[in-house]
Motif scaffolding. Structure first.
Motif, PDB file in Angstrom:
ATOM      1  N   GLY A 350      -3.118  46.503 -29.109  1.00 50.98           N
ATOM      2  CA  GLY A 350      -1.912  45.704 -28.943  1.00 50.98           C
ATOM      3  C   GLY A 350      -1.420  45.616 -27.512  1.00 50.98           C
ATOM      4  O   GLY A 350      -0.222  45.808 -27.239  1.00 50.98           O
ATOM      5  N   VAL A 351      -2.324  45.307 -26.576  1.00 52.83           N
ATOM      6  CA  VAL A 351      -1.919  45.136 -25.177  1.00 52.83           C
ATOM      7  C   VAL A 351      -0.895  44.007 -25.083  1.00 52.83           C
ATOM      8  O   VAL A 351      -1.084  42.932 -25.649  1.00 52.83           O
ATOM      9  CB  VAL A 351      -3.146  44.835 -24.286  1.00 52.83           C
ATOM     10  CG1 VAL A 351      -2.722  44.323 -22.911  1.00 52.83           C
ATOM     11  CG2 VAL A 351      -4.008  46.080 -24.140  1.00 52.83           C
ATOM     12  N   THR A 352       0.182  44.258 -24.349  1.00 52.19           N
ATOM     13  CA  THR A 352       1.226  43.240 -24.169  1.00 52.19           C
ATOM     14  C   THR A 352       1.131  42.550 -22.817  1.00 52.19           C
ATOM     15  O   THR A 352       1.477  41.384 -22.677  1.00 52.19           O
ATOM     16  CB  THR A 352       2.627  43.863 -24.304  1.00 52.19           C
ATOM     17  OG1 THR A 352       2.753  44.933 -23.351  1.00 52.19           O
ATOM     18  CG2 THR A 352       2.851  44.404 -25.700  1.00 52.19           C
ATOM     19  N   HIS A 353       0.658  43.284 -21.799  1.00 52.25           N
ATOM     20  CA  HIS A 353       0.544  42.741 -20.444  1.00 52.25           C
ATOM     21  C   HIS A 353      -0.877  43.006 -19.955  1.00 52.25           C
ATOM     22  O   HIS A 353      -1.261  44.157 -19.752  1.00 52.25           O
ATOM     23  CB  HIS A 353       1.555  43.397 -19.504  1.00 52.25           C
ATOM     24  CG  HIS A 353       2.981  43.158 -19.890  1.00 52.25           C
ATOM     25  ND1 HIS A 353       3.571  43.777 -20.983  1.00 52.25           N
ATOM     26  CD2 HIS A 353       3.941  42.367 -19.341  1.00 52.25           C
ATOM     27  CE1 HIS A 353       4.826  43.373 -21.080  1.00 52.25           C
ATOM     28  NE2 HIS A 353       5.074  42.524 -20.099  1.00 52.25           N
ATOM     29  N   ILE A 383      -0.234  37.388 -19.067  1.00 50.30           N
ATOM     30  CA  ILE A 383      -1.452  37.632 -18.309  1.00 50.30           C
ATOM     31  C   ILE A 383      -1.050  37.601 -16.843  1.00 50.30           C
ATOM     32  O   ILE A 383      -0.386  36.673 -16.375  1.00 50.30           O
ATOM     33  CB  ILE A 383      -2.535  36.587 -18.597  1.00 50.30           C
ATOM     34  CG1 ILE A 383      -3.045  36.752 -20.037  1.00 50.30           C
ATOM     35  CG2 ILE A 383      -3.688  36.709 -17.618  1.00 50.30           C
ATOM     36  CD1 ILE A 383      -4.103  35.745 -20.443  1.00 50.30           C
ATOM     37  N   LEU A 384      -1.447  38.640 -16.111  1.00 47.70           N
ATOM     38  CA  LEU A 384      -1.104  38.783 -14.705  1.00 47.70           C
ATOM     39  C   LEU A 384      -2.399  38.771 -13.909  1.00 47.70           C
ATOM     40  O   LEU A 384      -3.415  39.303 -14.351  1.00 47.70           O
ATOM     41  CB  LEU A 384      -0.349  40.096 -14.470  1.00 47.70           C
ATOM     42  CG  LEU A 384       0.831  40.360 -15.420  1.00 47.70           C
ATOM     43  CD1 LEU A 384       1.315  41.793 -15.290  1.00 47.70           C
ATOM     44  CD2 LEU A 384       1.970  39.390 -15.143  1.00 47.70           C
ATOM     45  N   THR A 401      -7.148  28.005 -24.020  1.00 48.77           N
ATOM     46  CA  THR A 401      -8.138  28.804 -24.749  1.00 48.77           C
ATOM     47  C   THR A 401      -7.682  30.209 -25.128  1.00 48.77           C
ATOM     48  O   THR A 401      -8.354  30.869 -25.919  1.00 48.77           O
ATOM     49  CB  THR A 401      -9.439  28.938 -23.935  1.00 48.77           C
ATOM     50  OG1 THR A 401      -9.177  29.719 -22.767  1.00 48.77           O
ATOM     51  CG2 THR A 401      -9.975  27.575 -23.525  1.00 48.77           C
ATOM     52  N   ILE A 402      -6.578  30.691 -24.549  1.00 50.43           N
ATOM     53  CA  ILE A 402      -6.136  32.051 -24.877  1.00 50.43           C
ATOM     54  C   ILE A 402      -4.906  32.021 -25.777  1.00 50.43           C
ATOM     55  O   ILE A 402      -4.945  32.445 -26.923  1.00 50.43           O
ATOM     56  CB  ILE A 402      -5.856  32.877 -23.600  1.00 50.43           C
ATOM     57  CG1 ILE A 402      -7.141  33.006 -22.770  1.00 50.43           C
ATOM     58  CG2 ILE A 402      -5.344  34.275 -23.971  1.00 50.43           C
ATOM     59  CD1 ILE A 402      -6.992  33.825 -21.499  1.00 50.43           C
ATOM     60  N   LYS A 403      -3.804  31.478 -25.259  1.00 54.50           N
ATOM     61  CA  LYS A 403      -2.576  31.478 -26.034  1.00 54.50           C
ATOM     62  C   LYS A 403      -1.580  30.532 -25.360  1.00 54.50           C
ATOM     63  O   LYS A 403      -1.444  30.546 -24.135  1.00 54.50           O
ATOM     64  CB  LYS A 403      -2.004  32.906 -26.101  1.00 54.50           C
ATOM     65  CG  LYS A 403      -0.891  33.121 -27.111  1.00 54.50           C
ATOM     66  CD  LYS A 403      -0.507  34.603 -27.149  1.00 54.50           C
ATOM     67  CE  LYS A 403       0.595  34.841 -28.184  1.00 54.50           C
ATOM     68  NZ  LYS A 403       0.994  36.270 -28.224  1.00 54.50           N
ATOM     69  N   GLU A 404      -0.880  29.745 -26.150  1.00 50.89           N
ATOM     70  CA  GLU A 404       0.073  28.788 -25.574  1.00 50.89           C
ATOM     71  C   GLU A 404       1.384  29.461 -25.187  1.00 50.89           C
ATOM     72  O   GLU A 404       1.977  29.135 -24.153  1.00 50.89           O
ATOM     73  CB  GLU A 404       0.336  27.648 -26.560  1.00 50.89           C
ATOM     74  CG  GLU A 404      -0.859  26.725 -26.771  1.00 50.89           C
ATOM     75  CD  GLU A 404      -0.544  25.602 -27.745  1.00 50.89           C
ATOM     76  OE1 GLU A 404       0.617  25.523 -28.205  1.00 50.89           O
ATOM     77  OE2 GLU A 404      -1.455  24.811 -28.041  1.00 50.89           O
ATOM     78  N   ASP A 405       1.851  30.379 -26.026  1.00 49.84           N
ATOM     79  CA  ASP A 405       3.129  31.040 -25.755  1.00 49.84           C
ATOM     80  C   ASP A 405       2.860  32.310 -24.969  1.00 49.84           C
ATOM     81  O   ASP A 405       2.744  33.403 -25.524  1.00 49.84           O
ATOM     82  CB  ASP A 405       3.861  31.348 -27.067  1.00 49.84           C
ATOM     83  CG  ASP A 405       5.241  31.938 -26.820  1.00 49.84           C
ATOM     84  OD1 ASP A 405       5.733  31.827 -25.684  1.00 49.84           O
ATOM     85  OD2 ASP A 405       5.820  32.519 -27.749  1.00 49.84           O
ATOM     86  N   LEU A 406       2.777  32.151 -23.667  1.00 49.80           N
ATOM     87  CA  LEU A 406       2.310  33.220 -22.808  1.00 49.80           C
ATOM     88  C   LEU A 406       2.897  33.032 -21.418  1.00 49.80           C
ATOM     89  O   LEU A 406       2.959  31.914 -20.900  1.00 49.80           O
ATOM     90  CB  LEU A 406       0.779  33.134 -22.720  1.00 49.80           C
ATOM     91  CG  LEU A 406       0.017  34.252 -22.045  1.00 49.80           C
ATOM     92  CD1 LEU A 406       0.011  35.493 -22.922  1.00 49.80           C
ATOM     93  CD2 LEU A 406      -1.421  33.803 -21.797  1.00 49.80           C
ATOM     94  N   TYR A 407       3.333  34.133 -20.840  1.00 54.22           N
ATOM     95  CA  TYR A 407       3.846  34.109 -19.470  1.00 54.22           C
ATOM     96  C   TYR A 407       2.692  34.469 -18.535  1.00 54.22           C
ATOM     97  O   TYR A 407       2.202  35.583 -18.548  1.00 54.22           O
ATOM     98  CB  TYR A 407       5.022  35.088 -19.384  1.00 54.22           C
ATOM     99  CG  TYR A 407       5.399  35.635 -18.037  1.00 54.22           C
ATOM    100  CD1 TYR A 407       5.516  34.819 -16.921  1.00 54.22           C
ATOM    101  CD2 TYR A 407       5.690  36.993 -17.890  1.00 54.22           C
ATOM    102  CE1 TYR A 407       5.884  35.340 -15.694  1.00 54.22           C
ATOM    103  CE2 TYR A 407       6.064  37.529 -16.671  1.00 54.22           C
ATOM    104  CZ  TYR A 407       6.154  36.694 -15.572  1.00 54.22           C
ATOM    105  OH  TYR A 407       6.521  37.224 -14.367  1.00 54.22           O
TER     106      TYR A 407
END
Length: 643
Positions: A350-353, A383-384, A401-407
């Motif tokens: 469950g990595v968040t960052h 994703i940083l 390709t990864i996620k739309e709701d993402l900072y």
């Protein structure tokens, strides 16, 4: 809340919701310091104008354990002479070990997957035992403890045990050559060496016993060696080192400006610079970045793909000070049959960052990986990325390709400040190809040749006000002088960082590469990232490097590409794409095919080394390059076939 002009709407890839903003650390921080959150630019101006109030607010908001003292900031005529928290006392490890007993402090993973985890309670016990072990070996405040460690729990325990005593931690990665290790830690005369004797990379085992033996033989200051995953004659094994009954660590609180870490620059132009960072400056810079800019909350899981030699390793470790869990990963990010290996781990725990590099994202793009088809990534918030500029097409790929709701945040800073100058924030929209904002407390500008701030033009990234994580010095003889000459000589009283950048009228940023690799054909400065951003999208090109070669009182652009077969047609296509997407000035005069590209051990392209070899000069420190043998391809390059 959108603060961007309407004409930029089409370039917005993600915007925080009102709910995102309301529950962000940044919103809560603004409230605690009695400042409005919006416009952000006003909050930023407040942070660099009321410097003492801002950093005092960070200390309070992050619940730093220690004595803050009455005086926060003592300005000086020179940035380098300004002093923060002159009366403060604190201990770094104490602030990282304050998490709840049952919470996981660290997950450990390698090329086989997740291998271990440790709670804060267990971590405190391990640190207590290692602390006692170091005390028995005579370690005290100010002593240097060096690690040749993999990114694992034992390495974390060693770091925290050393800093709990007020000792100074410095480390190299086991994949460095013996000369690279000696060139670094040999400068700082460590008393203790802690070494992982075995590691695995790309599913191949490595034993560095001989390398460690050579290191100890060359560095006379080393009094004791502690080995992890193996044994050496006259060395102490990790198991026996921890064999005691101590379970509660003690913490020696020391001054804010006492040394904590010694980090090293890449050293591709000479002996690596040994940069000394302070206890308080490191801690405050990191909690500010983690909480206010990356929005790391308690029990989040913070990860960055890094080895123990790069500044992102201590950056991740500091995530513990925000009561988050950290993921420690050792191994290759991409395995031969499993390009998505890191994401298997991220999904499992469950990595968040998720922290990474443009090079890694590019490898997934070229493998046509679509992560959202395989993982829910329900926990993933951001994703940083750092290490090189993140190009616009990579922004698109992440959201597609990864996620739309993402900072998504590209960040830029450096080993020199053990942190960031410009980065993202949880209250800014993500604009394609841009870094969202100036980091709070960092007085950033882009200066032109007149030393005047400019917008919409390329220039030098500078910092005009002091901040706590400025280096204390460079270790060794004439360290203060060398430090000042590196960052303040070009513009007295102003930090010139060495990045070629542009500030937009909205005060977002685009980084075009290092100033020392800027191309200058016809007297026009061009950032290497402008060419890479085009070339990396060409399917036939696996990798590339670009630099300038002197030519009749001018400079011509040379592009070297890794490809299956360079032909006239492919070279023509490359030039057409660069002309179309960049400009005619960006088009390389020469294009060569090569088998490999030189990288530092931390994964950064070494344009300077390629150019140095190409013009017939000696590359001074090949030990800093992970694949120095490839430089032979640049010897007498003008005599070789080009297109």
């Amino acid at each position: 809340m959108n603060t961007q002009p309407l004409e930029k709407k089409s370039h917005i890839l993600w915007e925080p919701t009102d709910k995102d903003i309301e529950r962000s650390h940044l919103k809560a921080f603004a409230k605690t310091v009695n400042q409005p959150l919006f416009p952000y630019e006003r909050l930023h101006r407040w942070s660099i104008t009321n410097i003492g109030d801002f950093w005092s607010g960070v200390w309070d908001y992050a619940d730093i354990i220690g004595e803050k003292g009455e005086t926060i900031y003592v300005p000086a005529d020179s940035m380098a002479d300004a002093v923060f928290f002159p009366d403060a006392k604190l201990n770094f490890a104490e602030n990282l070990l304050k998490g709840k007993d049952a919470q996981v402090a660290a997950y450990q993973a390698d090329e086989t997957g997740v291998t271990a985890q440790i709670t804060f309670q267990e971590l405190r016990k391990q640190v207590a035992k290692a602390q006692y072990g170091l005390q028995q070996l005579g370690v005290k405040k100010g002593d240097r403890v060096a690690g040749i460690t993999t990114n694992n729990i034992e390495g974390l325990v060693a770091l925290l045990a050393a800093t709990s005593l007020g000792a100074v931690w410095t480390s190299c990665s086991p994949d460095f050559g013996a000369k690279g290790i000696i060139d670094r830690i040999g400068q700082v005369q460590p008393k203790i060496l802690i070494a992982n004797l075995k590691y695995q990379y790309k599913q191949k085992p490595f034993d560095i016993s001989d390398k460690v033996h050579e290191t100890v033989g060359q560095i006379g200051s080393i009094q004791h060696v502690i080995t992890i995953a193996g044994e050496l004659p006259d060395a102490i094994t990790w198991h026996s080192f921890l064999e005691n009954d101590v379970e509660i660590p003690q913490f020696e609180r020391i001054g804010f400006r006492e040394p904590l870490y010694i980090l090293y620059t890449s050293g591709t132009t000479g002996l690596p610079k040994a940069i000394v960072h302070s206890v308080g400056g490191t801690l405050l810079q990191h909690v500010k970045e983690h909480q206010l800019h990356c929005d790391v909350h308690e029990e989040d899981v913070l990860f960055w793909y890094t080895n123990t030699a790069w500044m992102m390793y201590p950056w991740v470790v500091s995530g513990l000070a925000s009561n988050a869990s950290v993921l420690l990963y050792d191994g290759s990010p991409v395995l031969p049959d499993t390009p998505m290996h890191l994401w298997n781990i991220a999904e499992e725990i469950g990595v968040t960052h998720f922290g990474t590099s443009p090079k890694y994202l590019d490898s997934l793009m070229k493998a046509e990986v679509v992560l959202k088809d395989h993982y829910s990534l329900a926990s993933l918030k951001s994703i940083l990325s750092c290490g090189a500029p993140l190009v616009a097409e990579q922004y698109d790929w992440v959201y597609e390709t990864i996620k739309e709701d993402l900072y998504l945040a590209s960040i830029s800073g450096g080993t020199e400040i053990i942190g960031c100058f410009v980065m993202g924030s949880p209250v800014h929209p993500v604009i394609r190809g841009e870094i969202s904002c100036k980091a709070l407390g960092m007085a950033m500008e882009v200066f032109d040749d007149r030393d005047a701030p400019v917008y919409g033009q390329k220039g030098d990234l500078v910092c005009t006000q002091a901040f706590p994580s400025m280096p204390l010095t460079f270790y060794g003889e004439d360290g203060d002088e060398r430090y000042r000459n590196n960052y303040f000589a070009e513009r007295p009283g102003i930090w010139t960082h060495g990045d070629f950048a542009e500030q937009t009228i909205d005060q977002s940023f685009v980084i075009y590469g290092r100033a020392d690799t800027v191309l200058n054909p016809g007297g026009v400065r061009i950032g290497t990232a402008e060419i890479y951003s085009v070339v990396e999208q060409i399917e036939e090109v696996k990798d590339s490097i670009v630099f300038g070669l002197p030519c009749e009182n001018d400079e011509e652009i040379v592009l070297c590409v890794v490809t299956d077969q360079l032909s006239k047609e492919l070279a023509k296509h490359i030039r057409q794409q660069i002309r179309k997407k960049a400009s005619p000035r960006h088009v390389p005069r020469r294009i060569y095919q090569v088998n490999d590209i030189p990288y530092t051990v931390n994964g950064k392209k070494v344009e300077g080394a390629a150019k140095t070899e190409a013009i017939g000069k000696e590359v001074k420190n090949k030990a800093s390059i992970s694949n120095p043998e490839c430089l032979q391809e640049w010897t007498d390059i003008k005599e070789k076939e080009c297109y």
